[in-house]
Motif scaffolding. Structure first.
Motif, PDB file in Angstrom:
ATOM      1  N   ASN A 111       0.863  -1.103  -0.347  1.00 28.79           N
ATOM      2  CA  ASN A 111       0.096   0.344  -0.025  1.00 28.79           C
ATOM      3  C   ASN A 111       0.523   1.290   0.060  1.00 28.79           C
ATOM      4  O   ASN A 111       1.705   1.125   0.417  1.00 28.79           O
ATOM      5  CB  ASN A 111      -0.737  -0.435   1.054  1.00 28.79           C
ATOM      6  CG  ASN A 111      -1.751   0.714   2.013  1.00 28.79           C
ATOM      7  OD1 ASN A 111      -2.396   1.793   0.071  1.00 28.79           O
ATOM      8  ND2 ASN A 111      -2.771   1.534   2.024  1.00 28.79           N
ATOM      9  N   GLY A 112       0.442   2.220  -0.967  1.00 30.46           N
ATOM     10  CA  GLY A 112       1.547   3.207  -0.845  1.00 30.46           C
ATOM     11  C   GLY A 112       2.749   3.291  -1.655  1.00 30.46           C
ATOM     12  O   GLY A 112       3.385   4.120  -2.268  1.00 30.46           O
ATOM     13  N   LYS A 113       2.909   2.086  -2.710  1.00 32.20           N
ATOM     14  CA  LYS A 113       3.770   2.007  -3.305  1.00 32.20           C
ATOM     15  C   LYS A 113       3.654   1.358  -4.229  1.00 32.20           C
ATOM     16  O   LYS A 113       4.726   1.667  -5.449  1.00 32.20           O
ATOM     17  CB  LYS A 113       4.806   0.630  -2.337  1.00 32.20           C
ATOM     18  CG  LYS A 113       5.246   1.025  -1.813  1.00 32.20           C
ATOM     19  CD  LYS A 113       5.875  -0.283  -1.004  1.00 32.20           C
ATOM     20  CE  LYS A 113       7.444  -0.002   0.212  1.00 32.20           C
ATOM     21  NZ  LYS A 113       8.226  -1.217   0.471  1.00 32.20           N
ATOM     22  N   ILE A 114       2.172   1.236  -4.386  1.00 34.01           N
ATOM     23  CA  ILE A 114       2.085   1.466  -6.131  1.00 34.01           C
ATOM     24  C   ILE A 114       0.488   1.886  -7.048  1.00 34.01           C
ATOM     25  O   ILE A 114       0.152   2.103  -5.295  1.00 34.01           O
ATOM     26  CB  ILE A 114       1.305   0.033  -6.526  1.00 34.01           C
ATOM     27  CG1 ILE A 114       0.337  -0.850  -5.427  1.00 34.01           C
ATOM     28  CG2 ILE A 114       2.774  -0.935  -6.276  1.00 34.01           C
ATOM     29  CD1 ILE A 114       0.324  -2.654  -5.335  1.00 34.01           C
ATOM     30  N   ASP A 115       0.013   1.691  -8.092  1.00 35.10           N
ATOM     31  CA  ASP A 115      -1.064   2.417  -8.396  1.00 35.10           C
ATOM     32  C   ASP A 115      -1.775   2.447  -7.827  1.00 35.10           C
ATOM     33  O   ASP A 115      -3.336   2.623  -8.012  1.00 35.10           O
ATOM     34  CB  ASP A 115      -0.803   3.304  -9.847  1.00 35.10           C
ATOM     35  CG  ASP A 115       0.561   3.572 -10.050  1.00 35.10           C
ATOM     36  OD1 ASP A 115       0.391   4.805  -9.979  1.00 35.10           O
ATOM     37  OD2 ASP A 115       1.412   2.892 -10.286  1.00 35.10           O
ATOM     38  N   MET A 116      -2.351   0.706  -8.301  1.00 28.44           N
ATOM     39  CA  MET A 116      -3.829   0.070  -7.987  1.00 28.44           C
ATOM     40  C   MET A 116      -3.518  -1.433  -7.735  1.00 28.44           C
ATOM     41  O   MET A 116      -2.817  -1.959  -7.878  1.00 28.44           O
ATOM     42  CB  MET A 116      -4.517   0.079  -9.316  1.00 28.44           C
ATOM     43  CG  MET A 116      -6.031   0.157  -9.218  1.00 28.44           C
ATOM     44  SD  MET A 116      -6.866  -0.266 -10.820  1.00 28.44           S
ATOM     45  CE  MET A 116      -7.657   1.353 -11.114  1.00 28.44           C
ATOM     46  N   ILE A 117      -4.315  -2.226  -6.707  1.00 30.32           N
ATOM     47  CA  ILE A 117      -4.208  -3.318  -6.079  1.00 30.32           C
ATOM     48  C   ILE A 117      -6.593  -3.782  -7.030  1.00 30.32           C
ATOM     49  O   ILE A 117      -7.094  -2.883  -6.408  1.00 30.32           O
ATOM     50  CB  ILE A 117      -4.761  -3.394  -5.232  1.00 30.32           C
ATOM     51  CG1 ILE A 117      -3.288  -2.871  -3.917  1.00 30.32           C
ATOM     52  CG2 ILE A 117      -5.216  -5.083  -4.381  1.00 30.32           C
ATOM     53  CD1 ILE A 117      -2.861  -3.173  -2.644  1.00 30.32           C
TER      54      ILE A 117
END
Ligand code: AMP
Ligand code: MG
Length: 350
Positions: free
Chosen positions: A165-171
């Motif tokens: 969380n906070g390191k990638i654009d989307m989950i």
């Protein structure tokens, strides 16, 4: 960075959401998505800068190569320089599905993806969300497991969120991954296929299609520090919770007795102890943190739950985990391969 978390129905994926995710991928961003094995962390597999972001987000060593996923069989030909006869047989038998093939790479595949190797690992997943997303992106999508490097692979969107969380654009949350362990990896770049990582497609299933195969020694034994393994990821510590994992092997009653004794002794020494049990044995342990990994008579339940349970032990905050071991036949090979690595091949024989 703000990570967008979206739910997508596996039966009826919302193409607007997948279109948005595909756009992120094409523009060099990172999207985590479900597959039938574990959650993958996707990036444009032909964009070196995008792939570098995967290594950064995961904290992954740069010589540990990525797998390129394709959404359609036609996606294979531009990224490999040759499809060997054995590769064709495996593709016909098992794709789309949980087996990755290592083949000679095409010029367009960046060295960032292959960790400097002249081969590339390719997989065509069967999960509907994964396929539709990759097809919509229209590019090969580099997708290693969407966890922090070294931690158990994520089998739920919540695991990805916890690590990235906070390191990638989307989950993309598409529910629990069915199989729960990473894909089988088979090197078919040369004449004799070599099994580099056991998974849902078992050695026995592969041998029915291509005849006898070799198994990389690192699959079942502790890799020594100076080996140069064919699958570079093999030299790294993997799948480990923070707790020390100890595997206990021997006749059934001895295992239960030994684990109970060890757990008592450790607790007296002030350690917080966890026990990984099965449906068959869960009532035989005296310990406050007994977690059931599955049913011995249904090994697929153990594969599906293993990483979730290892993560749960971390969440509870135990110092040591005692675990039973499982048969190495068939799909048990994949389970024991991951469990051995989680435990660093640490055994008590009783
Ligand atoms: P992951 O995606 O996290 O399951 O990791 C991918 C794994 O695939 C790596 O750790 C390697 O072991 C393996 N791999 C990827 N590319 C290659 C390759 N070209 N040759 C051999 N193994 C590979
Ligand atoms: Mg991984």
């Amino acid at each position: 960075m703000n990570t967008k978390l979206v739910k997508v129905d596996i039966e009826n994926p919302d193409m607007n959401i997948l279109g948005e995710a595909a756009e992120i991928l094409r523009n060099g961003g990172l999207v985590a998505f479900p597959t039938e094995t574990v959650y993958g962390l996707g990036a444009n597999g032909l964009d070196e800068q995008a792939c570098k972001k995967i290594y950064e987000a995961k904290g992954r060593p740069s010589d540990n190569p990525l797998i390129l996923t394709i959404g359609d069989i036609s996606g294979l030909y531009p990224i490999v320089s040759r499809v060997t006869p054995n590769a064709e047989k495996i593709i016909n038998a098992f794709w789309p599905g949980p087996i990755t093939l290592v083949l000679p790479k095409a010029e367009c595949v960046p060295m960032t993806v292959t960790g400097g190797l002249d081969t590339v690992a390719v997989r065509f997943p069967s999960n509907k969300i994964a396929r539709e997303l990759i097809k919509a992106a229209g590019i090969p999508v580099a997708a290693p497991s969407a966890n922090s490097s070294g931690k158990p692979s994520p089998t739920r969107a919540s695991h990805v969120e916890f690590d990235l969380n906070g390191k990638i654009d989307m989950i993309i949350d598409g529910g629990a991954a069915d199989w729960g362990l990473e894909s089988t990896i088979l090197d078919v770049s040369e004449d004799r296929p070599v099994l580099l990582r056991p998974g849902a497609v078992t050695q026995e299933m592969i041998e029915e299609v291509v005849g006898k195969i070799d198994v990389d020694p690192a699959v079942f034994s502790k890799p020594s520090g100076d080996i140069v393994p064919k699958a570079p990821g093999m030299k790294y510590k993997h799948y480990s919770p923070s707790a020390r994992v100890i595997l206990v092997t021997g006749p059934g009653e001895n295992v239960i007795k030994t684990i109970n004794e060890k757990a008592k002794e450790d607790a007296q020494n002030g350690l917080k102890v966890g026990i990984m049990a099965t449906e068959q044995t869960k009532d035989s342990y005296n310990c406050s943190s007994v977690l059931v990994v599955g049913d011995r008579n249904r090994p697929e339940t153990i594969g599906a739950n293993l990483f979730k349970i290892l993560r749960k032990f971390d969440f509870i905050g135990v110092d040591v985990v005692y675990s039973e071991v499982f048969d190495e036949d068939g799909e048990g090979a994949a389970i024991m391969n991951r469990l051995n690595k989680a435990a660093g091949f640490n055994y008590i024989k009783c």
